[in-house]
Structures are given as C-alpha cells and as structure tokens.
Design a protein around this motif. Structure first.
Motif, PDB file in Angstrom:
ATOM      1  N   ILE A  14       0.836  -1.200   0.000  1.00 23.18           N
ATOM      2  CA  ILE A  14       0.000   0.000   0.000  1.00 23.18           C
ATOM      3  C   ILE A  14       0.870   1.249   0.000  1.00 23.18           C
ATOM      4  O   ILE A  14       0.627   2.194  -0.763  1.00 23.18           O
ATOM      5  N   THR A  15       1.899   1.252   0.838  1.00 18.64           N
ATOM      6  CA  THR A  15       2.791   2.415   0.918  1.00 18.64           C
ATOM      7  C   THR A  15       3.464   2.687  -0.416  1.00 18.64           C
ATOM      8  O   THR A  15       3.576   3.841  -0.846  1.00 18.64           O
ATOM      9  N   LEU A  16       3.906   1.622  -1.080  1.00 25.80           N
ATOM     10  CA  LEU A  16       4.563   1.790  -2.380  1.00 25.80           C
ATOM     11  C   LEU A  16       3.618   2.410  -3.407  1.00 25.80           C
ATOM     12  O   LEU A  16       4.009   3.290  -4.187  1.00 25.80           O
ATOM     13  N   GLN A  17       2.369   1.951  -3.419  1.00 27.92           N
ATOM     14  CA  GLN A  17       1.412   2.499  -4.388  1.00 27.92           C
ATOM     15  C   GLN A  17       1.014   3.937  -4.020  1.00 27.92           C
ATOM     16  O   GLN A  17       0.795   4.765  -4.903  1.00 27.92           O
ATOM     17  N   GLU A  18       0.911   4.221  -2.726  1.00 25.84           N
ATOM     18  CA  GLU A  18       0.646   5.602  -2.298  1.00 25.84           C
ATOM     19  C   GLU A  18       1.781   6.518  -2.728  1.00 25.84           C
ATOM     20  O   GLU A  18       1.549   7.632  -3.209  1.00 25.84           O
ATOM     21  N   ARG A  19       2.985   6.022  -2.560  1.00 25.69           N
ATOM     22  CA  ARG A  19       4.154   6.817  -2.949  1.00 25.69           C
ATOM     23  C   ARG A  19       4.138   7.100  -4.448  1.00 25.69           C
ATOM     24  O   ARG A  19       4.399   8.229  -4.888  1.00 25.69           O
ATOM     25  N   GLU A  20       3.842   6.099  -5.249  1.00 28.28           N
ATOM     26  CA  GLU A  20       3.817   6.283  -6.698  1.00 28.28           C
ATOM     27  C   GLU A  20       2.730   7.270  -7.096  1.00 28.28           C
ATOM     28  O   GLU A  20       2.914   8.104  -7.992  1.00 28.28           O
ATOM     29  N   CYS A  21       1.579   7.185  -6.435  1.00 29.53           N
ATOM     30  CA  CYS A  21       0.486   8.103  -6.748  1.00 29.53           C
ATOM     31  C   CYS A  21       0.894   9.546  -6.450  1.00 29.53           C
ATOM     32  O   CYS A  21       0.694  10.453  -7.274  1.00 29.53           O
ATOM     33  N   VAL A  22       1.482   9.765  -5.273  1.00 32.35           N
ATOM     34  CA  VAL A  22       1.913  11.117  -4.898  1.00 32.35           C
ATOM     35  C   VAL A  22       3.039  11.580  -5.815  1.00 32.35           C
ATOM     36  O   VAL A  22       3.113  12.753  -6.181  1.00 32.35           O
ATOM     37  N   ARG A  23       3.915  10.670  -6.219  1.00 26.73           N
ATOM     38  CA  ARG A  23       4.996  11.038  -7.146  1.00 26.73           C
ATOM     39  C   ARG A  23       4.433  11.566  -8.455  1.00 26.73           C
ATOM     40  O   ARG A  23       4.901  12.572  -9.003  1.00 26.73           O
ATOM     41  N   LEU A  24       3.411  10.892  -8.966  1.00 30.29           N
ATOM     42  CA  LEU A  24       2.768  11.351 -10.200  1.00 30.29           C
ATOM     43  C   LEU A  24       2.116  12.721 -10.011  1.00 30.29           C
ATOM     44  O   LEU A  24       2.204  13.593 -10.880  1.00 30.29           O
ATOM     45  N   LEU A  25       1.472  12.915  -8.869  1.00 29.87           N
ATOM     46  CA  LEU A  25       0.814  14.197  -8.595  1.00 29.87           C
ATOM     47  C   LEU A  25       1.834  15.324  -8.497  1.00 29.87           C
ATOM     48  O   LEU A  25       1.616  16.422  -9.030  1.00 29.87           O
ATOM     49  N   VAL A  26       2.945  15.075  -7.803  1.00 27.38           N
ATOM     50  CA  VAL A  26       3.965  16.110  -7.603  1.00 27.38           C
ATOM     51  C   VAL A  26       4.646  16.473  -8.919  1.00 27.38           C
ATOM     52  O   VAL A  26       4.851  17.649  -9.230  1.00 27.38           O
ATOM     53  N   ASN A  27       4.990  15.466  -9.716  1.00 28.90           N
ATOM     54  CA  ASN A  27       5.775  15.708 -10.933  1.00 28.90           C
ATOM     55  C   ASN A  27       4.929  16.050 -12.166  1.00 28.90           C
ATOM     56  O   ASN A  27       5.382  16.782 -13.043  1.00 28.90           O
ATOM     57  N   HIS A  28       3.713  15.516 -12.215  1.00 28.04           N
ATOM     58  CA  HIS A  28       2.926  15.660 -13.455  1.00 28.04           C
ATOM     59  C   HIS A  28       1.492  16.108 -13.234  1.00 28.04           C
ATOM     60  O   HIS A  28       0.712  16.166 -14.203  1.00 28.04           O
ATOM     61  N   GLY A  29       1.115  16.415 -12.006  1.00 26.92           N
ATOM     62  CA  GLY A  29      -0.284  16.725 -11.706  1.00 26.92           C
ATOM     63  C   GLY A  29      -0.870  17.858 -12.516  1.00 26.92           C
ATOM     64  O   GLY A  29      -2.067  17.869 -12.831  1.00 26.92           O
ATOM     65  N   PHE A  30      -0.058  18.812 -12.910  1.00 29.97           N
ATOM     66  CA  PHE A  30      -0.526  19.996 -13.638  1.00 29.97           C
ATOM     67  C   PHE A  30      -0.582  19.776 -15.157  1.00 29.97           C
ATOM     68  O   PHE A  30      -1.039  20.640 -15.902  1.00 29.97           O
ATOM     69  N   LYS A  31      -0.128  18.604 -15.635  1.00 31.80           N
ATOM     70  CA  LYS A  31      -0.090  18.333 -17.080  1.00 31.80           C
ATOM     71  C   LYS A  31      -1.389  17.676 -17.535  1.00 31.80           C
ATOM     72  O   LYS A  31      -2.086  17.037 -16.744  1.00 31.80           O
ATOM     73  N   ASP A  32      -1.672  17.786 -18.819  1.00 35.54           N
ATOM     74  CA  ASP A  32      -2.827  17.086 -19.388  1.00 35.54           C
ATOM     75  C   ASP A  32      -2.554  15.582 -19.364  1.00 35.54           C
ATOM     76  O   ASP A  32      -1.486  15.134 -19.786  1.00 35.54           O
ATOM     77  N   VAL A  33      -3.525  14.815 -18.864  1.00 40.59           N
ATOM     78  CA  VAL A  33      -3.325  13.377 -18.764  1.00 40.59           C
ATOM     79  C   VAL A  33      -3.237  12.738 -20.141  1.00 40.59           C
ATOM     80  O   VAL A  33      -2.465  11.789 -20.353  1.00 40.59           O
ATOM     81  N   ASP A  34      -3.998  13.238 -21.094  1.00 40.31           N
ATOM     82  CA  ASP A  34      -3.935  12.744 -22.472  1.00 40.31           C
ATOM     83  C   ASP A  34      -4.406  13.867 -23.399  1.00 40.31           C
ATOM     84  O   ASP A  34      -5.616  14.032 -23.619  1.00 40.31           O
ATOM     85  N   PRO A  35      -3.505  14.687 -23.927  1.00 43.79           N
ATOM     86  CA  PRO A  35      -3.880  15.855 -24.723  1.00 43.79           C
ATOM     87  C   PRO A  35      -4.750  15.532 -25.936  1.00 43.79           C
ATOM     88  O   PRO A  35      -5.518  16.375 -26.386  1.00 43.79           O
ATOM     89  N   VAL A  36      -4.646  14.279 -26.455  1.00 42.88           N
ATOM     90  CA  VAL A  36      -5.420  13.919 -27.654  1.00 42.88           C
ATOM     91  C   VAL A  36      -6.830  13.486 -27.280  1.00 42.88           C
ATOM     92  O   VAL A  36      -7.827  13.987 -27.800  1.00 42.88           O
ATOM     93  N   VAL A  37      -6.925  12.538 -26.324  1.00 40.04           N
ATOM     94  CA  VAL A  37      -8.221  11.973 -25.947  1.00 40.04           C
ATOM     95  C   VAL A  37      -9.016  12.908 -25.051  1.00 40.04           C
ATOM     96  O   VAL A  37     -10.244  13.042 -25.185  1.00 40.04           O
ATOM     97  N   ALA A  38      -8.299  13.530 -24.067  1.00 37.86           N
ATOM     98  CA  ALA A  38      -9.006  14.371 -23.087  1.00 37.86           C
ATOM     99  C   ALA A  38      -8.266  15.691 -22.897  1.00 37.86           C
ATOM    100  O   ALA A  38      -7.661  15.929 -21.848  1.00 37.86           O
ATOM    101  N   PRO A  39      -8.273  16.555 -23.894  1.00 36.99           N
ATOM    102  CA  PRO A  39      -7.572  17.846 -23.775  1.00 36.99           C
ATOM    103  C   PRO A  39      -8.166  18.685 -22.644  1.00 36.99           C
ATOM    104  O   PRO A  39      -9.377  18.758 -22.495  1.00 36.99           O
ATOM    105  N   GLY A  40      -7.264  19.278 -21.830  1.00 40.77           N
ATOM    106  CA  GLY A  40      -7.717  20.149 -20.747  1.00 40.77           C
ATOM    107  C   GLY A  40      -7.944  19.437 -19.430  1.00 40.77           C
ATOM    108  O   GLY A  40      -8.138  20.076 -18.399  1.00 40.77           O
TER     109      GLY A  40
END
Length: 690
Positions: free
Chosen positions: A518-544
């Motif tokens: 659980i801790t490992l998956q929580e860490r990965e989730c927070v890592r994604l939020l910290v490094n990429h949270g402000f980016k578009d998840v998929d600019p082609v399929v879901a822009p914005g």
C-alpha cells in the motif's frame, strides 16, 4: 523584522541552484543533472545530484535534499531568514521587511546575533587600523613590514585592537550590542563574581587588546572568529590568541583563507595547505590564491573533507623544521584515508612559505613546488632513511610505517602502485608488503569491532542508569590493550546466564524497513501528482483534463495510510476544490520541511538515459509520453491494495464472530471484494488463484 513575501519570491527566482552550490563544491555535468561528492557526509564517489531545471539537490547517500535556500541553511547552519539574507546579498537584492512584534523580536535567532556582533567587531578593528592614530602608528607599519599592501589587507579584512582594557566592549554596548552576545561570541571576557548572578556590577574586558587581528571566515564569507597577534615582546603573553569555540565557530571544522581560496582551488584543482595566517596572505598577494591554513591546529578529518568539496588534490607546504614535519605526518595518513591525493614540499632550512615567496617571487615559488613536490612514500623514505642508515631494525620499522600508510588508501589500484614503489625503493619483495598490509587491515577491523562493542556496552549500561545519571566516556589516553582481556562469558557476566546479551543492532536494519504494498502504491500516486499533476493526462483523448483532476476523481473517498502521503493528497484535494492545480515548484519550495523533503525525493531522478543511446538515436520513452497509462495502472494498484486489505479484514471478522447473520453479511461483502479483485487483475493482466 520579517522579510516581505515578494522579496522571498525574488530571491527564490534569482538564486540559481547550480551557482549557489557551486560556491561550495565542484559540480560535474552528467546527463541533465550535475553531480558532486556530498558536502554533508564523507564519500569517495559522487552521489550528490543537482537539477538546474527543477532547482533542487538531493544526496542519494545521506538523503539531504532541498532547494537553494535549504542548501544554505544546511551547509552554513543558518536559520531561514538568515539564509534568505545571505542569498539576497549574493544576488544584490534589496530586502523589503515588515515589522515584527515584540515577542518575535525577542525570539531572533541567537546564531544570527553572534554573526552580526562578529561582523561589527571586524569593522571596528579594521577602522582602528586605518583611521585611529594608534593603529596607524603601531599596527599599520607592522603589516607593511610583512609586505602586505592595502588591497591584501582589505581582502583579508585585517585589523587592530586598541591597547585598552575595554574599548571595544564599551563601543559595542554604546552601539546597542548586548553584553551577553559579546561574551558568547568570544569578543568580551566577563570576570565572574560568585556573589553576582547577573552581569550587573561585574567587570568586563576585551579578549583582544593591543594585537593585530585576523578575521576567520567560513566558506560563505561570514566572520566567525578571530586570530590575533601580539605586537610587543612580552613573554608573559601568548604570541597568538584565538577566539574560543562558540556556537558559530568550531576550529576543527574551519580552514583559514577558505573563503578567499575556494574558487582558485576549484580552478587549479589543487589546494596548498600551510600552517599560518601570514603564509596564506603572502601567497595570495603573490597571485597564488589556492592556499589555506589549518589555523595552528592539527589537521582534522572535517578540514580535509572541507577541502575535498573543491578538489581531490592537496599539496602540503612544510616549513624547514624537521621536528614539526615529523609531528605533522599523522595528518598525511588522514588525507590518504579520506581518498585524497597528497604531495609534500619542504622549504630550505629557515624558510617558510611567507618568507620564501617574498624572497624568490611567485613564478619561482610555483616552479619550486612543481619540481620538489613528492608523494608521501618518497617523502617518508627521504626523511627517515638517513636516520635508519644500515640499521636493519630501523629500516624494518620504517617499512612497516610506510605500509601502514598505504593500507589506509581506499582505492585498490592506488594501493597497488604504492606497494610497487615501496618495494623498489626499499628493495623488498612486494608480496611481503601486501601480506603485512593485510595483517594491519585485519587488526584495524578487530579494533573497530572492539570499539563498537565497547560503545554498545557503555550505551547499554547508560540506559540502565537512573534518569539524570551519566556514564562518562573513557579517557582518550587509556591504552585498552594494557587492560586484562575477558572471555565472552566474562564480558557479559552482568546478565543472567540464561539470558543472551542484547544483540548490537545493525545500523541499516535499525533504520530501514521494507515498505508495504500500500505504501509503495501511495508513494507512486503522490509522485505522479507532484511531478505531473498539472499536465494534461492525455492531450489527444481528453484535452484540458489534468492528471491531478483524473487521479483525484478516480480515488475519491480513498485516504492514504502513510501520514506524509495523506498530507500531500489532502493538500492537492483542498487546492483543487479552490480551482488551483499545484505544480512541482509548489511542493519543492513548500515551507513545511517534511513536505518539501518528500517532494524533492519524489522529483529527483537518480539515473538518466546514456548519451550513447542518444548518439545512436535509441529513443527512450519519457513519462510524459505515457502519463495516461502510468496513472491508470497506479489507480488500479491502489484500489487493489485497499481491496486486498479489506478482504483480510473481512476474513478476520468472520473468524471472530459466531453470529450466523453477521457471518452471512460478511461473506457477501467478501464475495463482492473477490469479484473486484478478479476484475482488477484482469485489467492489470495478472493471474490470481480461485
């Protein structure tokens, strides 16, 4: 006064991380990042990474991490406000401040007060030298006789303390400096009176009187102490007088001239190590700026590591005094043990670096060093072979001493080269030298084990003592080899025979634990939020649609078990409800140190794609190329981890209840969870048991 937030932001934007850290260590580019040996702990290979793009640093050895402000706080031991002022001065930023309350004013950092008082003293002594009649008639001519010009005097901020009992103390108090701070800074001496509990009516006098002063700077250029030389022929007084140890000054950690020399040491890739203040100043004035002094103390590990921030090469410049040379050789072994390269130079009898450079000039001086510098093996052989003569016992002792030094070198290739050289020089079989080295290394290992066990036993005994009672450490001059030895049974005779002695914990085992799934998956989730949270998840399929919006919506209702990750998740949720999507810079510059440190850990990449791959056009997909897949996989694994935990809880509940209806209800919940498990496994492409 409190620094205005807009000024803090200007400092953050101006303080280039590579520029700031480059003042303290030599950085080398590797991939997108810069690397160096960590300035916070001793290491032989670089594990200290600096990311100019993200404005952060991280050591993969000791775990230190932060931004430019945090680096100054850690390296200089400064408070937050003090570090901001340091950087503002470096980048010429005018500080805008807001008024503090009386309570906040009283809570000002004492360390900062000491540095301010020491800086005032430096200015006071320098003003005495240039503008006071006494300084102009006594001290200024002394410096001129030593050959120092005005530029050099001002570069090293030399000064003069008046021939008065308390002239400085009175002037400092007149200008608002607290007597308590002056005493703690080592500038004023208080004559204690047992009948007085306060400073009132107690006598005070200046520590430095009728002496020329040499300010001692830290790496950042702050005055932290003084050395002072008497100008009279008075045998009742010490020729040199130094500041006492204070909160800001620990002489074993300081090198005189390091602030003035650090850039030249880095550029020349060698540090000249001398003994005295005037040696440093004379060489600097002659254009040889990569020089420091140990300030009259024996060389310490901390001083060697300070040099190692800027170069791996040290050349020790000895006076022509044989007795002093022999006494200083212990420092050479310490340099070798730290993995640095050391050479040694001895000047003609009666000469020192100061006198010799003034006698022959800078070019001839550098040429002399290059021609006469010898490695430590050649140096020891030349120094002691004449004494040994044909005496086989003395020659054997010399060889043992040389082998002992070589065995301290951590690099095996360097050791091998020096064994070959010693074998040729002393006309002895190289295998004999290696065998002797192995014995020495083995004995050191055993002694280290004994020391560790002894300290463990001492600590165990300390823990058994009543509160407030301290078990003193053994004196340094005790020779433990002279004490009677004990068997294992005797050594632990304080314990019942059926109770084994407590095992000394392995430092790694005691400080590191394997994180749960659980801790490992929580860490990965927070890592994604910290490094990429402000980016578009998929600019082609879901822009914005940002990655943060996607993840937060998918894990709605789930709270993390790991406290730091829950705090960051809660922060993301709260800001998102306000319509704010946080970026990486928000986290790595956060005022909460725990959040900042974890964010930097998550944002720092230890490895980078090889430049050879790029050369041959081998395309390595980046995380930006597969954000949607990464997020989707992580969300599934988080849900799986929490679902697995729920299934375990349901099994435990079914095992502890006798109520048939309750068991039926729990079983139905378990079957729902089992169905979810199968569905997640199918999505993840994993196989589970029936």
């Amino acid at each position: 006064m409190r620094i205005d937030p807009s000024t803090i932001e200007r400092i953050r934007q101006s303080a280039d991380i590579a520029d700031v850290i480059g003042d303290y260590v030599s950085l080398k580019k590797k991939g997108a990042n810069l690397w160096a040996c960590c300035p916070f702990h001793g290491e032989k290979s670089p594990s200290f990474s600096v990311s100019p793009a993200k404005g952060i640093y991280k050591c993969f050895g000791c775990g230190k991490a932060g931004d430019s402000i945090r680096f100054i706080m850690d390296i200089e031991g400064l408070g937050y406000g003090e570090a901001l002022r340091h950087l503002a001065k470096k980048y010429g930023i005018e500080i805008q401040e807001t008024q503090l309350t009386d309570e906040q004013q009283l809570a000002q950092n004492e360390r900062e007060s000491l540095l301010i008082a020491l800086n005032y003293a430096k200015n006071y002594y320098q003003n005495n030298l240039f503008q006071h009649d006494e300084g102009q008639s006594i001290a200024y001519p002394y410096f001129k006789e030593r050959g120092f010009n005005d530029k050099t005097i001002r570069t090293f901020e030399l000064g003069y303390s008046l021939d008065s009992w308390d002239a400085f103390t009175k002037e400092a108090q007149k200008n608002g400096y607290n007597l308590d701070i002056l005493v703690k800074a080592g500038l004023t001496i208080l004559k204690t009176n047992e009948n007085e509990s306060t400073y009132q009516n107690q006598k005070t006098f200046d520590r430095f009187r009728n002496r020329v002063t040499f300010p001692i700077h830290n790496v950042a250029g702050k005055v932290i102490a003084f050395g002072a030389r008497i100008l009279k022929n008075d045998k009742s007084q010490a020729k040199y007088l130094n500041s006492p140890e204070t909160e800001v000054y620990h002489k074993s950690n300081v090198l005189y001239g390091i602030f003035q020399a650090k850039n030249a040491i880095r550029t020349k890739d060698v540090c000249y190590l001398v003994e005295g203040y005037t040696d440093v100043i004379s060489l600097h004035q002659a254009g040889i700026e990569n020089v420091v002094a140990s300030s009259g103390t024996s060389l310490t590990i901390e001083q060697i590591r300070l040099i190692a921030r800027f170069t791996q090469n040290i050349t020790v410049l000895y006076d022509g005094d044989p007795a002093g040379i022999k006494a200083s050789l212990r420092g050479m072994d310490m340099i070798l043990e730290e993995g640095l390269n050391v050479k040694l130079v001895v000047f003609p009898e009666g000469e020192d670096p100061d006198s010799y450079v003034q006698k022959i000039g800078s070019e001839a001086f550098v040429d002399y060093i290059q021609k006469t510098a010898s490695d430590f093996i050649t140096f020891k052989a030349e120094l002691f072979l004449k004494e040994a003569g044909n005496d086989p016992f003395k020659r054997a002792e010399l060889i043992k001493d040389m082998v002992a030094s070589i065995s301290k070198i951590p690099d095996s290739i360097k050791r091998s080269v020096f064994f070959q050289k010693t074998a040729n020089l002393m006309q002895i079989d190289e295998r004999v030298l290696i065998s002797e080295s192995n014995k020495i290394t083995l004995e050191r290992g055993k002694q280290k084990e004994k020391d560790t066990q002894r300290e463990s036993n001492r600590q165990r005994l300390q823990n058994d003592l009543p509160s407030g009672v301290t078990l003193s450490k053994p004196k340094e001059n005790i020779n433990f080899d002279d004490l009677p030895s004990f068997s294992e049974e005797e050594e632990f005779s304080g314990f019942p025979m059926d109770t084994p002695p407590p095992k000394t914990p392995n430092p790694v085992e005691s400080t590191k634990s394997v994180p749960s799934g659980i801790t490992l998956q929580e860490r990965e989730c927070v890592r994604l939020l910290v490094n990429h949270g402000f980016k578009d998840v998929d600019p082609v399929v879901a822009p914005g649609v940002t990655l943060m919006q996607y993840i937060l919506s998918e894990i709605e209702g789930i709270n993390f078990e790991t406290p730091i990750y829950q705090r960051i998740l809660s922060l993301c949720r709260a800001k998102f409800l306000e319509g704010i999507v946080l970026d990486t810079n928000y986290f790595i510059s956060h005022s909460d140190n725990a959040i900042q440190q974890e964010a930097i850990n998550l944002a720092t990449e230890r490895y980078a794609a090889s430049e050879i791959w790029l050369k041959y056009e081998i395309i390595v997909p980046t995380e930006d190329d597969k954000l949607a897949d990464l997020a989707y996989q992580n969300i599934l694994r988080i849900k799986k981890a929490f679902n697995d935990q729920q299934m375990k809880n349901l099994i435990q509940q079914m095992a502890t209840t006798n109520d048939a209806a309750e068991q039926t209800h729990l079983l139905s919940l378990f079957m729902e969870a089992k169905a979810i498990e199968k569905q997640i496994a199918k999505e993840l492409g994993t196989v589970i048991g029936r």
